[in-house]
Scaffold this active site. Structure first.
Site, mmCIF file in Angstrom:
data_model
loop_
_atom_site.group_PDB
_atom_site.id
_atom_site.type_symbol
_atom_site.label_atom_id
_atom_site.label_comp_id
_atom_site.label_asym_id
_atom_site.label_seq_id
_atom_site.Cartn_x
_atom_site.Cartn_y
_atom_site.Cartn_z
ATOM 1 N N ASP A 167 0.418 -7.780 3.042
ATOM 2 C CA ASP A 167 -0.832 -7.416 3.683
ATOM 3 C C ASP A 167 -1.892 -8.248 2.969
ATOM 4 O O ASP A 167 -2.337 -7.913 1.878
ATOM 5 C CB ASP A 167 -1.094 -5.926 3.526
ATOM 6 C CG ASP A 167 -2.437 -5.499 4.097
ATOM 7 O OD1 ASP A 167 -3.214 -6.371 4.542
ATOM 8 O OD2 ASP A 167 -2.728 -4.284 4.074
ATOM 9 N N ASN A 200 -4.887 -8.932 4.039
ATOM 10 C CA ASN A 200 -6.235 -8.410 4.283
ATOM 11 C C ASN A 200 -7.214 -9.476 4.748
ATOM 12 O O ASN A 200 -8.378 -9.509 4.307
ATOM 13 C CB ASN A 200 -6.759 -7.687 3.041
ATOM 14 C CG ASN A 200 -6.625 -6.177 3.175
ATOM 15 O OD1 ASN A 200 -6.877 -5.624 4.241
ATOM 16 N ND2 ASN A 200 -6.206 -5.516 2.110
ATOM 17 N N TYR A 210 -0.105 -6.965 -1.927
ATOM 18 C CA TYR A 210 -1.144 -6.223 -1.213
ATOM 19 C C TYR A 210 -2.481 -6.733 -1.726
ATOM 20 O O TYR A 210 -2.941 -6.358 -2.801
ATOM 21 C CB TYR A 210 -0.977 -4.720 -1.454
ATOM 22 C CG TYR A 210 -2.062 -3.862 -0.860
ATOM 23 C CD1 TYR A 210 -2.541 -4.098 0.428
ATOM 24 C CD2 TYR A 210 -2.603 -2.801 -1.578
ATOM 25 C CE1 TYR A 210 -3.539 -3.307 0.976
ATOM 26 C CE2 TYR A 210 -3.587 -1.987 -1.038
ATOM 27 C CZ TYR A 210 -4.055 -2.251 0.237
ATOM 28 O OH TYR A 210 -5.042 -1.464 0.780
ATOM 29 N N ASP A 241 -0.779 2.674 10.319
ATOM 30 C CA ASP A 241 -1.811 1.899 11.004
ATOM 31 C C ASP A 241 -1.468 0.405 10.996
ATOM 32 O O ASP A 241 -2.128 -0.391 11.661
ATOM 33 C CB ASP A 241 -3.198 2.156 10.417
ATOM 34 C CG ASP A 241 -3.265 1.988 8.910
ATOM 35 O OD1 ASP A 241 -2.224 1.680 8.289
ATOM 36 O OD2 ASP A 241 -4.358 2.173 8.348
ATOM 37 N N GLU A 298 0.839 -1.198 0.000
ATOM 38 C CA GLU A 298 0.000 0.000 0.000
ATOM 39 C C GLU A 298 0.878 1.254 0.000
ATOM 40 O O GLU A 298 0.712 2.162 0.804
ATOM 41 C CB GLU A 298 -0.987 0.015 1.175
ATOM 42 C CG GLU A 298 -2.155 0.941 0.938
ATOM 43 C CD GLU A 298 -3.207 0.909 2.046
ATOM 44 O OE1 GLU A 298 -4.224 1.598 1.886
ATOM 45 O OE2 GLU A 298 -3.016 0.185 3.043
#
Length: 248
Positions: free
Chosen positions: A141, A143, A102, A238, A27
């Site tokens: 990531d 997700n 990602y 984050d 990201e």
């Protein structure tokens, strides 16, 4: 991703002299031409590879930064539907493949859940193809919080992106295809180990988080994996960094 052998740390802090051989970023939201000078001129990592969205500036994107030049670098997974958002870079090294990814978010209201399921099938097939040629490391990531232990509030999130039955089943199929979740390999029962915290409601200070970031390896590489760490004290996003120690 240091390959110096196992080191023990306190409080998840990277030892001062343990410098990663390869950095994988997700990201990034940035094309190569938009990089600040301090990144473009990072002498310690002379080999830098960036992918970004073809359609949306400031969206998605991944990067791979290495001390050693890979034998080959590939962008995407070879399917136009999935490659236009700049989500995957694959670097081939002499004894392994390294993939930074990602994975698409299912979105608020699960508007992209159907697409996410198509992605999971295609991405799994792509990884299996690589792993049939030489050992593979996936950093990303992804997700998804795979099990209830991987997020703070599992009961309240079963219909939310990142914890739907469909996304969790996709991750299970990835493990069944022969890939190992390295953190859970070393720490199968460790709770409250998260890599993402929303900026809202002081979530990070309360450790109300999700484990969304992973190092997966093919089974033939597992013997060389020394440790898999979550750097929860590292601030600036984050998400927090994760580190894989592997002797290759």
């Amino acid at each position: 991703m240091p390959k110096r052998g196992k080191k023990k740390e306190e409080d998840g802090v990277l030892p001062e002299k343990a410098v990663a051989d390869v950095l994988c970023l997700q990201e990034t939201k940035c094309s190569e031409k938009q990089l600040p000078a301090e990144i473009r001129d990072l002498a310690e990592y002379p080999h830098k590879y960036w992918a970004c969205s073809d359609d949306k500036e400031g969206y998605s994107g991944v990067a791979l930064i290495s001390k050693v030049k890979p034998l080959d670098v590939k962008y995407g997974i070879g399917e136009e539907e999935h490659d236009k958002e700049g989500r995957v870079i694959t670097a081939e090294f002499p004894s392994y493949f390294l993939v930074t990814a990602y994975v698409p978010n299912a979105g608020r209201g699960l508007v992209r859940l159907e697409y996410r399921q198509r992605w999971d099938v295609s991405f799994r097939s792509y990884l299996q193809g690589l792993a049939s040629r030489k050992p593979l490391i996936l950093c990303g990531d992804l997700n998804v919080a795979h099990e209830e232990i991987d997020l703070k509030n599992p009961k309240g999130n079963k219909k939310n992106a990142g914890f739907t039955p469909e996304e969790r089943a996709g991750f299970t199929k990835l493990l069944e295809a022969g890939f190992i979740d390295t953190f859970r390999h070393f720490y199968p029962d460790t709770a409250y180990a998260y890599t993402f915290w929303t900026y809202m409601m002081n979530a990070r200070a309360k450790n109300v988080g999700w484990r969304l970031d992973y190092f997966l390896v093919s089974k033939d590489l597992l013997e060389g994996v020394c440790d898999s760490k979550i750097r929860s004290t590292a601030l600036g996003s984050d998400h927090c960094p994760i580190t894989l120690y592997v002797a290759i």
